[in-house]
Motif scaffolding. Structure first.
Motif, short mmCIF file in Angstrom:
data_model
loop_
_atom_site.label_atom_id
_atom_site.label_comp_id
_atom_site.label_asym_id
_atom_site.label_seq_id
_atom_site.Cartn_x
_atom_site.Cartn_y
_atom_site.Cartn_z
N THR A 190 41.41 -17.01 -14.36
CA THR A 190 41.83 -16.47 -13.06
C THR A 190 43.33 -16.62 -12.86
O THR A 190 43.96 -15.77 -12.24
CB THR A 190 41.08 -17.18 -11.91
OG1 THR A 190 39.72 -17.34 -12.29
CG2 THR A 190 41.15 -16.38 -10.63
N ASN A 229 33.27 -13.37 3.37
CA ASN A 229 32.78 -13.85 2.08
C ASN A 229 32.81 -12.71 1.07
O ASN A 229 32.56 -11.56 1.42
CB ASN A 229 31.35 -14.38 2.21
CG ASN A 229 31.26 -15.51 3.21
OD1 ASN A 229 32.15 -16.33 3.31
ND2 ASN A 229 30.18 -15.54 3.97
N LYS A 275 30.56 -16.11 -6.06
CA LYS A 275 30.61 -16.00 -4.60
C LYS A 275 31.76 -16.83 -4.09
O LYS A 275 31.90 -18.01 -4.45
CB LYS A 275 29.30 -16.47 -3.96
CG LYS A 275 28.14 -15.56 -4.23
CD LYS A 275 26.92 -16.00 -3.45
CE LYS A 275 25.78 -15.01 -3.69
NZ LYS A 275 24.65 -15.30 -2.83
N TRP A 276 32.60 -16.21 -3.25
CA TRP A 276 33.80 -16.83 -2.70
C TRP A 276 33.70 -16.83 -1.17
O TRP A 276 33.39 -15.81 -0.58
CB TRP A 276 35.04 -16.02 -3.05
CG TRP A 276 35.09 -15.38 -4.41
CD1 TRP A 276 34.31 -14.36 -4.88
CD2 TRP A 276 35.97 -15.70 -5.47
NE1 TRP A 276 34.68 -14.03 -6.15
CE2 TRP A 276 35.70 -14.84 -6.54
CE3 TRP A 276 37.00 -16.64 -5.60
CZ2 TRP A 276 36.40 -14.88 -7.73
CZ3 TRP A 276 37.70 -16.67 -6.79
CH2 TRP A 276 37.40 -15.80 -7.84
N LYS A 277 33.99 -17.95 -0.53
CA LYS A 277 33.97 -18.05 0.94
C LYS A 277 35.39 -18.33 1.41
O LYS A 277 36.01 -19.31 0.99
CB LYS A 277 33.04 -19.18 1.38
CG LYS A 277 33.04 -19.42 2.86
CD LYS A 277 32.17 -20.60 3.22
CE LYS A 277 32.18 -20.84 4.71
NZ LYS A 277 31.33 -21.97 5.08
N ILE A 332 34.67 -21.74 -3.79
CA ILE A 332 33.76 -21.05 -4.70
C ILE A 332 32.37 -21.60 -4.40
O ILE A 332 32.07 -22.76 -4.69
CB ILE A 332 34.13 -21.29 -6.18
CG1 ILE A 332 35.60 -21.00 -6.45
CG2 ILE A 332 33.21 -20.48 -7.09
CD1 ILE A 332 36.06 -19.62 -6.12
N VAL A 359 37.43 -21.68 -12.22
CA VAL A 359 36.55 -21.24 -11.13
C VAL A 359 35.13 -21.73 -11.40
O VAL A 359 34.42 -21.21 -12.26
CB VAL A 359 36.61 -19.71 -10.97
CG1 VAL A 359 35.60 -19.24 -9.95
CG2 VAL A 359 38.00 -19.29 -10.56
N GLN A 407 39.99 -20.03 -0.61
CA GLN A 407 38.56 -19.82 -0.75
C GLN A 407 37.86 -21.01 -1.40
O GLN A 407 38.44 -21.68 -2.27
CB GLN A 407 38.29 -18.59 -1.63
CG GLN A 407 38.78 -17.30 -1.05
CD GLN A 407 38.60 -16.15 -2.02
OE1 GLN A 407 38.98 -16.24 -3.17
NE2 GLN A 407 38.01 -15.07 -1.55
#
Length: 147
Positions: A28, A100, A84-86, A73, A50, A71
């Motif tokens: 990333t 999200n 999935k990222w918040k 993870i 990640v 974010q």
């Protein structure tokens, strides 16, 4: 209570599902070098690459303006090629109660999903942000096809 929404965009990728997923899962930090017009900076604040529980941040260009997002993870599934990222901090949370992101790869398709809740009825859908994500995705595909 705000208005909930979901944006979904799928792109056909010629570079293969594994290659695109690997960029986000293990490399990333290379995304700002690959998508220079869209991504300004990427940083890992907690955790290693990640992984579930890692906290990362991005600086990115949206409509000529530099934006910031941090974010958490929430999930990484290498078998399903899903992350999935918040959003836990940043510019998006000024407009949305939550935002999200999910990226998944299946065969030649990469899909991005943005789930959000607007703070007010007048808040626009995050279409500009989706545009940045899709432009970054095309940059990554072009990079992978050159290898």
């Amino acid at each position: 209570m705000g208005l909930k929404g979901k944006l979904i965009a799928s792109m056909e990728m010629k570079c293969g599902e594994g290659s695109f997923f690997d960029i986000f899962h293990t490399s990333t930090h290379q995304v700002p070098n690959i998508s220079t017009r869209n991504i300004v900076h990427f940083e890992i604040h907690e955790g290693e690459i990640v992984k579930t529980g890692s906290i990362v941040s991005w600086k990115y260009n949206q409509a000529g303006q530099e934006m910031y997002m941090k974010q958490l993870i929430e999930a990484v599934d290498p078998h399903k090629k899903l992350i999935k990222w918040k959003v836990i901090e940043g510019d998006l949370l000024e407009l949305y109660n939550y935002c999200n992101f999910t990226t998944s790869c299946e065969r030649e398709w990469t899909t991005w999903t943005i789930e959000y809740e607007k703070k007010t009825e007048d808040t626009p859908e995050p279409l500009l942000h989706l545009g940045v994500i899709l432009a970054m995705t095309m940059d990554i595909e072009n990079h992978l096809l050159k290898k």
